[in-house]
Write a protein that holds these residues in place. Structure first.
Motif, PDB file in Angstrom:
ATOM      1  N   GLY A 102      55.495  45.683  29.264  1.00  0.00           N
ATOM      2  CA  GLY A 102      54.653  46.701  29.848  1.00  0.00           C
ATOM      3  C   GLY A 102      55.124  48.083  29.483  1.00  0.00           C
ATOM      4  O   GLY A 102      55.950  48.263  28.584  1.00  0.00           O
ATOM      5  N   LEU A 103      54.593  49.054  30.191  1.00  0.00           N
ATOM      6  CA  LEU A 103      54.928  50.460  29.991  1.00  0.00           C
ATOM      7  C   LEU A 103      55.932  50.898  31.039  1.00  0.00           C
ATOM      8  O   LEU A 103      55.732  50.662  32.235  1.00  0.00           O
ATOM      9  CB  LEU A 103      53.671  51.317  30.083  1.00  0.00           C
ATOM     10  N   VAL A 104      56.988  51.546  30.595  1.00  0.00           N
ATOM     11  CA  VAL A 104      58.025  52.004  31.507  1.00  0.00           C
ATOM     12  C   VAL A 104      58.542  53.359  31.036  1.00  0.00           C
ATOM     13  O   VAL A 104      58.529  53.657  29.842  1.00  0.00           O
ATOM     14  CB  VAL A 104      59.170  50.972  31.597  1.00  0.00           C
ATOM     15  N   GLN A 105      58.974  54.177  31.969  1.00  0.00           N
ATOM     16  CA  GLN A 105      59.538  55.477  31.633  1.00  0.00           C
ATOM     17  C   GLN A 105      60.951  55.337  31.092  1.00  0.00           C
ATOM     18  O   GLN A 105      61.656  54.372  31.412  1.00  0.00           O
ATOM     19  CB  GLN A 105      59.567  56.380  32.860  1.00  0.00           C
ATOM     20  N   PRO A 106      61.386  56.282  30.275  1.00  0.00           N
ATOM     21  CA  PRO A 106      62.788  56.280  29.862  1.00  0.00           C
ATOM     22  C   PRO A 106      63.714  56.225  31.065  1.00  0.00           C
ATOM     23  O   PRO A 106      63.496  56.903  32.067  1.00  0.00           O
ATOM     24  CB  PRO A 106      62.932  57.598  29.100  1.00  0.00           C
ATOM     25  N   GLY A 107      64.740  55.409  30.952  1.00  0.00           N
ATOM     26  CA  GLY A 107      65.658  55.187  32.055  1.00  0.00           C
ATOM     27  C   GLY A 107      65.249  54.075  32.995  1.00  0.00           C
ATOM     28  O   GLY A 107      66.050  53.673  33.851  1.00  0.00           O
ATOM     29  N   GLY A 108      64.049  53.580  32.831  1.00  0.00           N
ATOM     30  CA  GLY A 108      63.556  52.523  33.686  1.00  0.00           C
ATOM     31  C   GLY A 108      64.011  51.151  33.248  1.00  0.00           C
ATOM     32  O   GLY A 108      64.790  51.001  32.301  1.00  0.00           O
ATOM     33  N   SER A 109      63.488  50.148  33.949  1.00  0.00           N
ATOM     34  CA  SER A 109      63.897  48.773  33.723  1.00  0.00           C
ATOM     35  C   SER A 109      62.696  47.853  33.618  1.00  0.00           C
ATOM     36  O   SER A 109      61.642  48.101  34.206  1.00  0.00           O
ATOM     37  CB  SER A 109      64.791  48.280  34.871  1.00  0.00           C
ATOM     38  N   LEU A 110      62.879  46.788  32.877  1.00  0.00           N
ATOM     39  CA  LEU A 110      61.930  45.691  32.797  1.00  0.00           C
ATOM     40  C   LEU A 110      62.709  44.399  32.688  1.00  0.00           C
ATOM     41  O   LEU A 110      63.834  44.389  32.181  1.00  0.00           O
ATOM     42  CB  LEU A 110      61.010  45.812  31.579  1.00  0.00           C
ATOM     43  N   ARG A 111      62.100  43.317  33.142  1.00  0.00           N
ATOM     44  CA  ARG A 111      62.668  41.999  32.924  1.00  0.00           C
ATOM     45  C   ARG A 111      61.652  41.133  32.213  1.00  0.00           C
ATOM     46  O   ARG A 111      60.543  40.913  32.709  1.00  0.00           O
ATOM     47  CB  ARG A 111      63.101  41.325  34.225  1.00  0.00           C
ATOM     48  N   LEU A 112      62.039  40.641  31.063  1.00  0.00           N
ATOM     49  CA  LEU A 112      61.213  39.732  30.300  1.00  0.00           C
ATOM     50  C   LEU A 112      61.610  38.292  30.600  1.00  0.00           C
ATOM     51  O   LEU A 112      62.772  37.998  30.853  1.00  0.00           O
ATOM     52  CB  LEU A 112      61.359  39.984  28.799  1.00  0.00           C
ATOM     53  N   SER A 113      60.633  37.409  30.540  1.00  0.00           N
ATOM     54  CA  SER A 113      60.872  35.992  30.730  1.00  0.00           C
ATOM     55  C   SER A 113      60.364  35.220  29.526  1.00  0.00           C
ATOM     56  O   SER A 113      59.381  35.601  28.903  1.00  0.00           O
ATOM     57  CB  SER A 113      60.160  35.478  31.985  1.00  0.00           C
ATOM     58  N   CYS A 114      61.032  34.143  29.225  1.00  0.00           N
ATOM     59  CA  CYS A 114      60.616  33.229  28.173  1.00  0.00           C
ATOM     60  C   CYS A 114      60.695  31.821  28.725  1.00  0.00           C
ATOM     61  O   CYS A 114      61.791  31.328  29.010  1.00  0.00           O
ATOM     62  CB  CYS A 114      61.514  33.380  26.945  1.00  0.00           C
ATOM     63  N   VAL A 115      59.551  31.203  28.882  1.00  0.00           N
ATOM     64  CA  VAL A 115      59.487  29.834  29.374  1.00  0.00           C
ATOM     65  C   VAL A 115      59.383  28.892  28.182  1.00  0.00           C
ATOM     66  O   VAL A 115      58.451  28.998  27.383  1.00  0.00           O
ATOM     67  CB  VAL A 115      58.305  29.632  30.324  1.00  0.00           C
ATOM     68  N   ALA A 116      60.329  27.979  28.080  1.00  0.00           N
ATOM     69  CA  ALA A 116      60.369  27.013  26.992  1.00  0.00           C
ATOM     70  C   ALA A 116      59.913  25.658  27.491  1.00  0.00           C
ATOM     71  O   ALA A 116      60.298  25.220  28.575  1.00  0.00           O
ATOM     72  CB  ALA A 116      61.779  26.913  26.420  1.00  0.00           C
ATOM     73  N   SER A 117      59.119  24.976  26.702  1.00  0.00           N
ATOM     74  CA  SER A 117      58.615  23.670  27.096  1.00  0.00           C
ATOM     75  C   SER A 117      58.528  22.758  25.890  1.00  0.00           C
ATOM     76  O   SER A 117      58.571  23.209  24.741  1.00  0.00           O
ATOM     77  CB  SER A 117      57.243  23.792  27.768  1.00  0.00           C
ATOM     78  N   GLY A 118      58.413  21.467  26.152  1.00  0.00           N
ATOM     79  CA  GLY A 118      58.183  20.487  25.112  1.00  0.00           C
ATOM     80  C   GLY A 118      59.392  19.707  24.664  1.00  0.00           C
ATOM     81  O   GLY A 118      59.249  18.734  23.917  1.00  0.00           O
ATOM     82  N   ARG A 119      60.567  20.086  25.121  1.00  0.00           N
ATOM     83  CA  ARG A 119      61.791  19.451  24.665  1.00  0.00           C
ATOM     84  C   ARG A 119      62.927  19.828  25.603  1.00  0.00           C
ATOM     85  O   ARG A 119      62.835  20.808  26.339  1.00  0.00           O
ATOM     86  CB  ARG A 119      62.102  19.893  23.227  1.00  0.00           C
ATOM     87  N   THR A 120      63.994  19.056  25.561  1.00  0.00           N
ATOM     88  CA  THR A 120      65.217  19.505  26.200  1.00  0.00           C
ATOM     89  C   THR A 120      65.928  20.457  25.247  1.00  0.00           C
ATOM     90  O   THR A 120      65.861  20.300  24.025  1.00  0.00           O
ATOM     91  CB  THR A 120      66.139  18.335  26.562  1.00  0.00           C
ATOM     92  N   PHE A 121      66.613  21.410  25.814  1.00  0.00           N
ATOM     93  CA  PHE A 121      67.148  22.514  25.024  1.00  0.00           C
ATOM     94  C   PHE A 121      68.664  22.634  25.111  1.00  0.00           C
ATOM     95  O   PHE A 121      69.207  23.716  24.870  1.00  0.00           O
ATOM     96  CB  PHE A 121      66.481  23.819  25.468  1.00  0.00           C
ATOM     97  N   SER A 122      69.328  21.535  25.388  1.00  0.00           N
ATOM     98  CA  SER A 122      70.765  21.594  25.617  1.00  0.00           C
ATOM     99  C   SER A 122      71.555  22.061  24.404  1.00  0.00           C
ATOM    100  O   SER A 122      72.651  22.615  24.558  1.00  0.00           O
ATOM    101  CB  SER A 122      71.281  20.235  26.083  1.00  0.00           C
ATOM    102  N   THR A 123      71.043  21.835  23.214  1.00  0.00           N
ATOM    103  CA  THR A 123      71.758  22.231  22.005  1.00  0.00           C
ATOM    104  C   THR A 123      71.302  23.586  21.467  1.00  0.00           C
ATOM    105  O   THR A 123      71.835  24.052  20.461  1.00  0.00           O
ATOM    106  CB  THR A 123      71.579  21.196  20.888  1.00  0.00           C
ATOM    107  N   TYR A 124      70.356  24.216  22.128  1.00  0.00           N
ATOM    108  CA  TYR A 124      69.708  25.396  21.566  1.00  0.00           C
ATOM    109  C   TYR A 124      70.507  26.669  21.783  1.00  0.00           C
ATOM    110  O   TYR A 124      71.209  26.832  22.780  1.00  0.00           O
ATOM    111  CB  TYR A 124      68.328  25.594  22.191  1.00  0.00           C
ATOM    112  N   THR A 125      70.329  27.562  20.838  1.00  0.00           N
ATOM    113  CA  THR A 125      70.610  28.964  21.049  1.00  0.00           C
ATOM    114  C   THR A 125      69.271  29.670  21.195  1.00  0.00           C
ATOM    115  O   THR A 125      68.379  29.495  20.363  1.00  0.00           O
ATOM    116  CB  THR A 125      71.401  29.562  19.878  1.00  0.00           C
ATOM    117  N   MET A 126      69.135  30.433  22.250  1.00  0.00           N
ATOM    118  CA  MET A 126      67.909  31.170  22.505  1.00  0.00           C
ATOM    119  C   MET A 126      68.160  32.652  22.296  1.00  0.00           C
ATOM    120  O   MET A 126      69.131  33.202  22.826  1.00  0.00           O
ATOM    121  CB  MET A 126      67.417  30.922  23.933  1.00  0.00           C
TER     122      MET A 126
END
Length: 124
Positions: free
Chosen positions: A10-34
């Motif tokens: 989204g849009l945020v002012q300088p100095g502000g904060s955001l949190r992004l999310s990434c939902v992974a599906s379709g497999r187990t991810f125990s060996t992954y680097t994300m």
């Protein structure tokens, strides 16, 4: 099949904060680097940060050290990118990516699964 879906941009002012999310599906991810990459118009895609599913080991680009934090919730197959003290130069499309068998942290070709991207704009 593996799917990665980012959200939280989204849009945020300088100095502000955001949190992004990434939902992974379709497999187990125990060996992954994300990883999180970003790409601004006219620029190459650049590495931001990455985390291993198994141990939670992390690595950050110098440009975001001390400001961004990557984390994961293994039970939810979700990776987060907490972005604080945002700067205009952080403006980019942010992509979640997965490397199935580990990687050099910043090796782009190892990340074979990619999300659709989410726009982050930092502007006053």
């Amino acid at each position: 099949q593996v799917q990665l879906v980012e959200s939280g941009g989204g849009l945020v002012q300088p100095g502000g904060s955001l949190r992004l999310s990434c939902v992974a599906s379709g497999r187990t991810f125990s060996t992954y680097t994300m990883g999180w990459y970003r790409q601004a118009p006219g620029k190459e895609r650049e590495f931001v940060t990455a985390i291993t599913w198994s141990t939670g080991s992390t690595y950050y680009a110098d440009s975001v050290k001390g400001r961004f934090t990557i984390s994961r919730d293994n039970a939810r197959n979700t990776v987060y990118l907490q972005m604080n003290s945002l700067k205009p130069e952080d403006t980019a499309v942010y992509y979640c990516a997965g490397a199935p068998y580990g990687t050099r942290w910043t090796h782009l070709e190892s990340y074979v699964y990619w999300g659709q991207g989410t726009q982050v704009t930092v502007s006053s």
